[in-house]
Design an enzyme around this catalytic site. Structure first.
Site, PDB file in Angstrom:
ATOM      1  N   LYS A 198       0.876  -1.175   0.000  1.00  0.00           N
ATOM      2  CA  LYS A 198       0.000   0.000   0.000  1.00  0.00           C
ATOM      3  C   LYS A 198       0.912   1.223   0.000  1.00  0.00           C
ATOM      4  CE  LYS A 198      -4.179   0.505   2.117  1.00  0.00           C
ATOM      5  NZ  LYS A 198      -5.232   0.386   1.110  1.00  0.00           N
TER       6      LYS A 198
HETATM    7  N1  PPE Z   1      -7.545  -2.289  -3.486  1.00  0.00           N
HETATM    8  C1  PPE Z   1      -7.018  -1.069  -3.237  1.00  0.00           C
HETATM    9  C2  PPE Z   1      -6.279  -0.390  -4.316  1.00  0.00           C
HETATM   10  C3  PPE Z   1      -7.175  -0.499  -1.974  1.00  0.00           C
HETATM   11  O1  PPE Z   1      -6.651   0.697  -1.737  1.00  0.00           O
HETATM   12  C4  PPE Z   1      -7.905  -1.172  -0.962  1.00  0.00           C
HETATM   13  C5  PPE Z   1      -8.113  -0.554   0.385  1.00  0.00           C
HETATM   14  C6  PPE Z   1      -8.438  -2.442  -1.265  1.00  0.00           C
HETATM   15  C7  PPE Z   1      -8.223  -2.970  -2.527  1.00  0.00           C
HETATM   16  C8  PPE Z   1      -9.167  -3.256  -0.245  1.00  0.00           C
HETATM   17  O2  PPE Z   1      -8.275  -3.754   0.725  1.00  0.00           O
HETATM   18  P1  PPE Z   1      -8.748  -4.046   2.219  1.00  0.00           P
HETATM   19  O3  PPE Z   1      -9.029  -2.733   2.848  1.00  0.00           O
HETATM   20  O4  PPE Z   1      -7.604  -4.757   2.850  1.00  0.00           O
HETATM   21  O5  PPE Z   1      -9.967  -4.890   2.133  1.00  0.00           O
HETATM   22  N2  PPE Z   1      -8.229   0.853   0.390  1.00  0.00           N
HETATM   23  C9  PPE Z   1      -8.073   1.585   1.636  1.00  0.00           C
HETATM   24  C10 PPE Z   1      -7.921   3.068   1.402  1.00  0.00           C
HETATM   25  C11 PPE Z   1      -9.113   3.851   1.100  1.00  0.00           C
HETATM   26  C12 PPE Z   1      -8.871   5.360   1.084  1.00  0.00           C
HETATM   27  O6  PPE Z   1      -9.664   6.037   0.406  1.00  0.00           O
HETATM   28  O7  PPE Z   1      -7.968   5.874   1.758  1.00  0.00           O
HETATM   29  C13 PPE Z   1      -9.175   1.246   2.622  1.00  0.00           C
HETATM   30  O8  PPE Z   1     -10.223   0.751   2.222  1.00  0.00           O
HETATM   31  O9  PPE Z   1      -8.965   1.486   3.802  1.00  0.00           O
END
Ligand code: PPE
Length: 310
Positions: free
Chosen positions: A156
């Site tokens: 991330k």
């Molecule tokens: N893909 C991406 C690109 C992504 O950033 C997230 C989380 C996910 C998938 C889902 O991952 P998970 O949260 O582990 O289920 N995105 C984070 C950031 C959002 C933001 O706007 O800042 C989140 O959902 O916390």
């Protein structure tokens, strides 16, 4: 996003004082990483959902970026998250750890020092309260999702989100709620900040791990769906498979589980939240609220810590 304190390298710093210097390499180059988890209210008090898994991914992000002085263990970070939630007197909240750099500008990370901060705040429904019931309208972005040999999709990394921000903002300006990204080979990857699922004939499909962020909500959805007896298949999907799906939904920590009602002006299924999505959304919310079979395994109840407020 306001709160009382932000944890910065071991100390709880008052919100207004939690600043980073303008010459941080993270500001100039986007070299940093973050994590996002959520804490929910349960009958037994606030509990963070799959916190160790989120913190492991945070440490992995540092490892992927090649950072060699990452200063904390998962256990230390876990204590810090508990301490920060306590100090802010919050129940349900979003948890945002981030690592950022200090040190001289220049492109050699070995000259930087790694710092870690943790903020928590009350963050309601990411795509809007209404979206949880009605679903969202999405558009396939004209921007390509990250090539795995240029940006690393498992981290991330802060800079990865330049791509997400541009895609989401464009989608918004065109009148959609969010963007769906295709990978460099043209297959469906994920949303700007969420993973994607397709339901067809009661079978659930989702893109494989290869070029996406391995979402912890994605993993939870797969597990809950299998617990409920659904077949979940991880395979490459093309965009027209989205158009002819019975249901499409997205998952993420911030987004939670949300139906997609329309993609590129095509109505998906009935254009309303479908039964499979509803079932999984219900199972997800039951779980995070401490009422599901997986709750014990996945909830980290907030412990009382001795705060170190400066
Ligand atoms: N893909 C991406 C690109 C992504 O950033 C997230 C989380 C996910 C998938 C889902 O991952 P998970 O949260 O582990 O289920 N995105 C984070 C950031 C959002 C933001 O706007 O800042 C989140 O959902 O916390």
């Amino acid at each position: 996003m306001e709160s009382k304190y932000i944890w910065m390298d071991g100390e709880l710093v008052p919100f207004e004082k939690a600043t980073v210097h303008f010459l941080s390499p993270t500001i100039h180059y986007g070299f940093g990483a973050f994590e996002g988890a959520r804490c929910y209210n349960t009958a037994n008090g606030p509990a963070a959902f799959r916190l160790p898994e989120h913190l492991e991914r945070f440490v992995d992000s540092a490892q992927i970026l090649g950072i060699q002085d990452f200063p904390y263990t998962v256990d230390e970070l876990r204590d810090a998250v508990h301490e920060t939630i306590q100090a802010n007197e919050l129940g349900a909240c979003y948890i945002r750890p981030a690592l950022y750099m200090t040190g001289p500008l220049g492109l050699n990370m070995d000259a930087y020092k790694t710092s870690v901060g943790i903020a928590v705040w009350e963050w309601g429904a990411y795509l809007g309260e209404e979206a949880l019931e009605k679903g969202v309208r999405m558009a396939v972005s004209s921007l390509t999702r990250l090539h795995p040999n240029s940006f690393m999709t498992k981290a991330k990394a802060a800079g990865n989100y330049v791509n997400s921000i541009m895609a989401k903002t464009m989608a918004h300006r065109f009148g959609f709620d969010d963007a769906i990204m295709l990978d460099p080979e043209g297959y469906v990857a994920e949303g700007s900040g969420m993973n994607i699922f397709v339901v067809r004939d009661e079978v659930i499909y989702t893109p494989p791990r290869t070029t996406i962020l391995e979402g912890i909500t994605r993993d939870s959805v797969i597990t809950l769906a299998r617990d409920l007896g659904y077949t979940v298949v991880e395979e490459r999907l093309v965009r027209d498979q989205l158009y002819i799906a019975d249901e499409v939904f997205v998952s993420g920590t911030a987004a939670e589980v949300v139906a997609v009602s329309e993609i590129d002006t095509r109505k998906i299924g009935t254009g309303k939240m479908g039964p499979v999505t509803r079932y999984i959304q219900q199972a997800f919310f039951q779980t995070v609220r401490g009422e599901g079979q997986r709750s014990v395994e996945w909830l980290d109840y907030v412990r009382v810590m001795a705060p170190t407020i400066i």
